[in-house]
Motif scaffolding. Structure first.
Motif, mmCIF file in Angstrom:
data_model
loop_
_atom_site.group_PDB
_atom_site.id
_atom_site.type_symbol
_atom_site.label_atom_id
_atom_site.label_comp_id
_atom_site.label_asym_id
_atom_site.label_seq_id
_atom_site.Cartn_x
_atom_site.Cartn_y
_atom_site.Cartn_z
ATOM 1 N N GLN A 175 17.925 10.003 -101.806
ATOM 2 C CA GLN A 175 18.423 11.387 -101.771
ATOM 3 C C GLN A 175 17.919 12.195 -102.903
ATOM 4 O O GLN A 175 17.638 13.204 -102.679
ATOM 5 C CB GLN A 175 19.832 11.231 -101.249
ATOM 6 N N THR A 176 18.529 11.695 -104.172
ATOM 7 C CA THR A 176 18.161 12.557 -105.209
ATOM 8 C C THR A 176 16.736 13.069 -105.656
ATOM 9 O O THR A 176 16.528 14.078 -105.970
ATOM 10 C CB THR A 176 18.886 11.741 -106.592
ATOM 11 N N PHE A 177 15.828 12.168 -105.123
ATOM 12 C CA PHE A 177 14.309 12.504 -105.114
ATOM 13 C C PHE A 177 14.064 13.734 -104.293
ATOM 14 O O PHE A 177 13.545 14.806 -104.653
ATOM 15 C CB PHE A 177 13.721 11.446 -105.058
ATOM 16 N N ALA A 178 14.580 13.588 -103.154
ATOM 17 C CA ALA A 178 14.432 14.751 -101.971
ATOM 18 C C ALA A 178 15.245 15.890 -102.406
ATOM 19 O O ALA A 178 14.696 17.077 -102.283
ATOM 20 C CB ALA A 178 14.895 14.227 -100.592
ATOM 21 N N VAL A 179 16.484 15.984 -102.779
ATOM 22 C CA VAL A 179 17.306 16.987 -103.228
ATOM 23 C C VAL A 179 16.778 17.906 -104.366
ATOM 24 O O VAL A 179 16.443 19.011 -104.208
ATOM 25 C CB VAL A 179 18.598 16.624 -103.594
ATOM 26 N N LEU A 180 16.185 17.023 -105.419
ATOM 27 C CA LEU A 180 15.661 17.737 -106.557
ATOM 28 C C LEU A 180 14.151 18.272 -106.161
ATOM 29 O O LEU A 180 14.052 19.316 -106.679
ATOM 30 C CB LEU A 180 15.313 16.513 -107.834
ATOM 31 N N MET A 181 13.531 17.462 -105.533
ATOM 32 C CA MET A 181 12.142 18.187 -104.995
ATOM 33 C C MET A 181 12.163 19.287 -103.774
ATOM 34 O O MET A 181 11.654 20.316 -104.416
ATOM 35 C CB MET A 181 11.386 16.805 -104.315
ATOM 36 N N LEU A 182 13.273 19.336 -103.263
ATOM 37 C CA LEU A 182 13.367 20.436 -102.215
ATOM 38 C C LEU A 182 13.989 21.688 -103.076
ATOM 39 O O LEU A 182 13.458 23.044 -102.746
ATOM 40 C CB LEU A 182 14.223 19.950 -101.233
ATOM 41 N N GLY A 183 14.844 21.515 -104.153
ATOM 42 C CA GLY A 183 15.418 22.624 -104.724
ATOM 43 C C GLY A 183 14.067 23.241 -105.643
ATOM 44 O O GLY A 183 13.939 24.338 -105.587
ATOM 45 N N ALA A 184 13.312 22.323 -106.284
ATOM 46 C CA ALA A 184 12.051 22.900 -106.862
ATOM 47 C C ALA A 184 11.112 23.681 -105.975
ATOM 48 O O ALA A 184 10.306 24.569 -106.402
ATOM 49 C CB ALA A 184 11.589 21.770 -107.761
ATOM 50 N N LEU A 185 10.805 23.028 -104.949
ATOM 51 C CA LEU A 185 9.828 23.429 -103.921
ATOM 52 C C LEU A 185 10.263 24.749 -103.311
ATOM 53 O O LEU A 185 9.250 25.685 -103.035
ATOM 54 C CB LEU A 185 9.585 22.542 -102.857
ATOM 55 N N PHE B 290 24.850 17.413 -104.577
ATOM 56 C CA PHE B 290 23.392 17.717 -104.236
ATOM 57 C C PHE B 290 23.232 19.200 -103.927
ATOM 58 O O PHE B 290 22.348 19.710 -104.342
ATOM 59 C CB PHE B 290 23.277 17.027 -103.035
ATOM 60 N N ILE B 291 24.248 19.769 -103.543
ATOM 61 C CA ILE B 291 24.189 21.476 -103.008
ATOM 62 C C ILE B 291 23.856 22.050 -104.424
ATOM 63 O O ILE B 291 22.903 22.883 -104.492
ATOM 64 C CB ILE B 291 25.393 21.839 -102.288
ATOM 65 N N ALA B 292 24.893 21.884 -105.459
ATOM 66 C CA ALA B 292 24.934 22.599 -106.509
ATOM 67 C C ALA B 292 23.397 22.169 -107.337
ATOM 68 O O ALA B 292 22.950 23.070 -107.878
ATOM 69 C CB ALA B 292 26.024 22.358 -107.332
ATOM 70 N N ALA B 293 23.257 20.862 -107.227
ATOM 71 C CA ALA B 293 21.984 20.566 -107.942
ATOM 72 C C ALA B 293 20.635 21.030 -107.433
ATOM 73 O O ALA B 293 19.772 21.747 -108.055
ATOM 74 C CB ALA B 293 21.754 19.023 -107.811
ATOM 75 N N ALA B 294 20.534 21.216 -106.148
ATOM 76 C CA ALA B 294 19.491 21.728 -105.399
ATOM 77 C C ALA B 294 19.376 23.315 -105.774
ATOM 78 O O ALA B 294 18.567 24.067 -106.095
ATOM 79 C CB ALA B 294 19.392 21.692 -103.879
ATOM 80 N N CYS B 295 20.431 23.896 -105.950
ATOM 81 C CA CYS B 295 20.656 25.294 -106.282
ATOM 82 C C CYS B 295 20.260 25.663 -107.607
ATOM 83 O O CYS B 295 19.518 26.429 -107.955
ATOM 84 C CB CYS B 295 22.208 25.883 -106.038
ATOM 85 N N ILE B 296 20.788 24.731 -108.534
ATOM 86 C CA ILE B 296 20.341 24.866 -110.059
ATOM 87 C C ILE B 296 18.900 24.731 -110.327
ATOM 88 O O ILE B 296 18.106 25.394 -110.903
ATOM 89 C CB ILE B 296 21.446 24.157 -110.887
#
Length: 174
Positions: free
Chosen positions: A31-41, A86-92
């Protein structure tokens, strides 16, 4: 229309990565991989909406959480703080990407490390509310995940340009 497709597609990617899960009660997942990747993408808005959609899918009963779990009970379990984080991480991570941090591997890794710290902050705070503030919180909720999260962060940073190409290939360019 492409925003909706990206958000729903992103939530499915998180759900798929969640099934790559080892351990209990707070599993090591993709999940963390996907969350961080989607935030950046996808940036702060669409990235965080992907995560929010994913969480809502799970809360209403779709088996999208790790180990195929579902329901509101997962959100109030030891895993809940990490999921909300995860919500805050994707946003940041998305905000940092919008400021150009996603243009070099080094700064992308830094942005994603910040995202991981945010996830840990939410997760450890929630876990400490459930089991009390003691060393067990770090033993159960932090230490087992550090090496895996570093590896997932580096992998996400390296694969980010491939993600951009896929989005462009499928016509999801804003």
């Amino acid at each position: 229309m492409y925003d909706i497709a990206l958000v729903i597609g992103g939530s499915f990617v998180i759900a798929l990565c969640a099934q790559l899960a080892i351990g209990w009660p707070v599993p090591i997942t993709g999940q963390t991989f996907a969350v961080l990747m989607l935030g950046a993408l996808l940036g702060s808005r669409r990235g965080s909406l992907c995560v929010l959609t994913y969480i809502l899918e799970g809360a209403v009963g779709l088996p999208v959480f790790a180990h195929g779990r579902a329901g509101f009970a997962v959100l109030i379990s030891p895993t809940g703080g990490y999921l909300i984080g995860f919500i805050a991480a994707a946003c940041i991570v998305g905000l940092l990407a919008e400021k150009g941090w996603d243009r070099r591997v080094g700064t992308t890794i830094l942005a994603m490390l910040v995202g991981n710290i945010v996830i840990y902050a939410f997760g450890l705070l929630w876990l400490s509310l459930l089991i009390g503030i003691n060393r067990t919180v770090l033993t159960v909720g932090l230490y087992p995940f550090i090496i895996g999260d570093i590896l997932k962060t580096v992998l996400a940073a390296i694969l980010l340009p491939t993600g951009w190409k896929l989005i462009k290939h499928f016509g999801f360019v804003s």
